[in-house]
Write a protein that holds these residues in place. Structure first.
Motif, PDB file in Angstrom:
ATOM      1  N   GLY A  59       0.816  -1.210   0.000  1.00 52.75           N
ATOM      2  CA  GLY A  59       0.000   0.000   0.000  1.00 52.75           C
ATOM      3  C   GLY A  59       0.847   1.255   0.000  1.00 52.75           C
ATOM      4  N   MET A  60       1.949   1.231   0.747  1.00 48.17           N
ATOM      5  CA  MET A  60       2.839   2.382   0.798  1.00 48.17           C
ATOM      6  C   MET A  60       3.451   2.673  -0.565  1.00 48.17           C
ATOM      7  N   LEU A  61       3.846   1.631  -1.305  1.00 45.25           N
ATOM      8  CA  LEU A  61       4.427   1.817  -2.637  1.00 45.25           C
ATOM      9  C   LEU A  61       3.418   2.458  -3.586  1.00 45.25           C
ATOM     10  N   ALA A  62       2.148   2.050  -3.466  1.00 43.65           N
ATOM     11  CA  ALA A  62       1.103   2.646  -4.299  1.00 43.65           C
ATOM     12  C   ALA A  62       0.921   4.120  -3.965  1.00 43.65           C
ATOM     13  N   HIS A  63       0.935   4.446  -2.679  1.00 41.27           N
ATOM     14  CA  HIS A  63       0.810   5.844  -2.258  1.00 41.27           C
ATOM     15  C   HIS A  63       2.038   6.654  -2.662  1.00 41.27           C
ATOM     16  N   ARG A  64       3.210   6.026  -2.635  1.00 40.65           N
ATOM     17  CA  ARG A  64       4.432   6.750  -2.982  1.00 40.65           C
ATOM     18  C   ARG A  64       4.433   7.171  -4.450  1.00 40.65           C
ATOM     19  N   ARG A  65       3.872   6.334  -5.312  1.00 44.55           N
ATOM     20  CA  ARG A  65       3.786   6.699  -6.728  1.00 44.55           C
ATOM     21  C   ARG A  65       2.957   7.966  -6.924  1.00 44.55           C
ATOM     22  N   ASP A  66       2.033   8.200  -6.013  1.00 46.35           N
ATOM     23  CA  ASP A  66       1.201   9.399  -6.085  1.00 46.35           C
ATOM     24  C   ASP A  66       1.809  10.559  -5.296  1.00 46.35           C
ATOM     25  N   GLY A  67       3.013  10.355  -4.749  1.00 46.70           N
ATOM     26  CA  GLY A  67       3.675  11.413  -3.980  1.00 46.70           C
ATOM     27  C   GLY A  67       3.118  11.609  -2.593  1.00 46.70           C
ATOM     28  N   HIS A  68       2.529  10.559  -2.010  1.00 45.59           N
ATOM     29  CA  HIS A  68       1.875  10.678  -0.709  1.00 45.59           C
ATOM     30  C   HIS A  68       2.667  10.042   0.433  1.00 45.59           C
ATOM     31  N   VAL A  69       3.970   9.870   0.263  1.00 45.33           N
ATOM     32  CA  VAL A  69       4.794   9.299   1.333  1.00 45.33           C
ATOM     33  C   VAL A  69       6.013  10.190   1.571  1.00 45.33           C
ATOM     34  N   ARG A  70       6.207  10.604   2.801  1.00 42.44           N
ATOM     35  CA  ARG A  70       7.394  11.363   3.178  1.00 42.44           C
ATOM     36  C   ARG A  70       8.329  10.414   3.916  1.00 42.44           C
ATOM     37  N   MET A  71       9.331   9.951   3.191  1.00 43.34           N
ATOM     38  CA  MET A  71      10.174   8.861   3.665  1.00 43.34           C
ATOM     39  C   MET A  71      10.930   9.211   4.942  1.00 43.34           C
ATOM     40  N   LEU A  72      11.564  10.366   4.986  1.00 44.01           N
ATOM     41  CA  LEU A  72      12.410  10.718   6.127  1.00 44.01           C
ATOM     42  C   LEU A  72      11.608  10.748   7.425  1.00 44.01           C
ATOM     43  N   GLN A  73      10.487  11.491   7.407  1.00 42.10           N
ATOM     44  CA  GLN A  73       9.682  11.580   8.624  1.00 42.10           C
ATOM     45  C   GLN A  73       9.117  10.219   9.023  1.00 42.10           C
ATOM     46  N   GLY A  74       8.708   9.415   8.035  1.00 40.06           N
ATOM     47  CA  GLY A  74       8.176   8.097   8.334  1.00 40.06           C
ATOM     48  C   GLY A  74       9.212   7.175   8.941  1.00 40.06           C
ATOM     49  N   ALA A 121      -8.745  16.266   3.275  1.00 40.05           N
ATOM     50  CA  ALA A 121      -7.682  15.846   2.381  1.00 40.05           C
ATOM     51  C   ALA A 121      -7.247  16.999   1.510  1.00 40.05           C
ATOM     52  N   GLY A 122      -5.921  17.094   1.321  1.00 43.17           N
ATOM     53  CA  GLY A 122      -5.368  18.128   0.469  1.00 43.17           C
ATOM     54  C   GLY A 122      -5.130  19.419   1.203  1.00 43.17           C
ATOM     55  N   SER A 123      -5.494  19.479   2.491  1.00 43.25           N
ATOM     56  CA  SER A 123      -5.283  20.694   3.275  1.00 43.25           C
ATOM     57  C   SER A 123      -4.449  20.360   4.478  1.00 43.25           C
ATOM     58  N   GLY A 124      -3.402  21.098   4.655  1.00 39.51           N
ATOM     59  CA  GLY A 124      -2.534  20.848   5.780  1.00 39.51           C
ATOM     60  C   GLY A 124      -3.008  21.487   7.053  1.00 39.51           C
ATOM     61  N   GLY A 125      -4.127  22.245   6.972  1.00 44.05           N
ATOM     62  CA  GLY A 125      -4.623  22.911   8.157  1.00 44.05           C
ATOM     63  C   GLY A 125      -3.793  24.137   8.442  1.00 44.05           C
ATOM     64  N   PRO A 126      -3.996  24.765   9.594  1.00 40.87           N
ATOM     65  CA  PRO A 126      -3.223  25.944   9.939  1.00 40.87           C
ATOM     66  C   PRO A 126      -1.769  25.606  10.104  1.00 40.87           C
ATOM     67  N   SER A 127      -0.925  26.593   9.926  1.00 44.83           N
ATOM     68  CA  SER A 127       0.511  26.369  10.018  1.00 44.83           C
ATOM     69  C   SER A 127       0.906  26.047  11.446  1.00 44.83           C
ATOM     70  N   ALA A 176       0.348  17.033  14.386  1.00 43.93           N
ATOM     71  CA  ALA A 176       1.638  17.466  14.919  1.00 43.93           C
ATOM     72  C   ALA A 176       2.617  17.892  13.836  1.00 43.93           C
ATOM     73  N   LEU A 177       2.520  17.314  12.661  1.00 37.94           N
ATOM     74  CA  LEU A 177       3.489  17.609  11.602  1.00 37.94           C
ATOM     75  C   LEU A 177       2.870  18.284  10.393  1.00 37.94           C
ATOM     76  N   ASP A 178       1.604  18.669  10.484  1.00 41.98           N
ATOM     77  CA  ASP A 178       0.926  19.398   9.400  1.00 41.98           C
ATOM     78  C   ASP A 178       0.856  18.612   8.090  1.00 41.98           C
ATOM     79  N   PHE A 179       0.807  17.297   8.157  1.00 43.06           N
ATOM     80  CA  PHE A 179       0.699  16.501   6.932  1.00 43.06           C
ATOM     81  C   PHE A 179      -0.718  16.608   6.362  1.00 43.06           C
TER      82      PHE A 179
END
Length: 275
Positions: free
Chosen positions: A58-73, A122-128, A185-188
């Motif tokens: 599932g993560m690989l599928a999400h990564r193709r769409d740019g939805h995985v932040r490797m370092l933080q994960g 989805a698509g909104s990081g919320g307040p800074s 906590a991380l504004d994802f």
């Protein structure tokens, strides 16, 4: 019959992992125990295989769409590794009845969280980050300007350790904690939190499996393989569904199922525990 049950349950759990980043994986152990007839400790170990492999795909599928932040994960997963090892050792030391009774309580708690927490769209990081820091939170500033909201960072560490502990003890992914931690906590953005949570789940599952190596458990790997294959297919579908269907709608449906399974598990485990 066992084969059909494993395939259907695996597909449902994979769908939840792919679409929501968590929640459905908590059904794996009850399905293996009550529907397949597997020993409790073997079920928690088999669950780690199912959840871990499904999370990777599932993560690989999400990564193709740019939805995985490797370092933080990876950082979140490494922090949770300590909790995963501790949870694994504790799981192997307690009685099966205690494990299932605790599992039923956890399922009801997870369903409550899924039904009541307020999701960031989805698509909104919320307040800074700066906008969401309470006035009474100590802020450390430097030049060039740097803000450290230390209490918020501490919450992320606690969440990572808690997720690792539950993964090791119950054999669950813990995405129901990872996703809100990454969002709040991380504004994802929500899709990124879901994708990144799958990386964390995979890391915690792998750590727990290594910790269980050599425990001498007998596991029906045929059933686990069928369950895993169905879950993988479900996760791929779930990764697509999350972009087309409101996650809140899926959450309500899965939460209802988790409540039903949690009550059934409690009805089966607590009498045995008290008797």
């Amino acid at each position: 019959m066992v084969v059909l049950v494993a395939i259907l349950a695996g597909a449902l759990i994979g769908l939840s992992l792919g679409a929501l980043g968590g929640g459905g994986s908590i059904l794996t152990v009850p399905a293996l125990v009550y529907l397949v007839g597997m020993d409790t400790r073997a079920a928690t170990t088999g669950s780690l295989v199912i959840v871990g492999v499904t999370a990777v795909v599932g993560m690989l599928a999400h990564r193709r769409d740019g939805h995985v932040r490797m370092l933080q994960g990876v950082v979140f997963g490494l922090v949770g590794a300590a909790g995963a090892v501790a949870g694994t050792r504790l799981s192997l030391a307690v009685a099966p009845e205690v494990l299932l009774a605790g599992f039923s309580v956890l399922m009801l708690a997870v369903a409550g969280i899924m039904l009541t927490r307020r999701r960031v769209p989805a698509g909104s990081g919320g307040p800074s980050m700066a906008e969401r820091i309470p006035l009474d939170v100590p802020i450390i500033t430097f030049k060039p300007r740097f803000i450290c909201a230390c209490p918020r960072a501490a919450k992320v560490v606690v969440a990572a350790l808690a997720v690792g502990l539950m993964t090791g003890f119950f054999g669950v992914g813990g995405g129901f904690l990872v996703v809100p931690a990454l969002v709040l906590a991380l504004d994802f953005p929500m899709p990124v939190a879901v994708g990144t949570s799958l990386l964390v789940i995979a890391m915690n599952s792998a750590t727990s499996l290594v910790a269980r190596a050599g425990s001498g458990l007998e596991i029906d790997w045929t059933v686990i393989a069928l369950f895993t294959g169905a879950a993988v297919i479900g996760s791929l579908l779930g990764a697509r569904i999350v972009t087309k269907v409101r996650p809140q709608t899926l959450q309500i449906a899965f939460a209802g199922l988790i409540i039903a399974v949690g009550l059934y598990t409690a009805a089966r485990s607590f009498p045995a525990l008290l008797g």
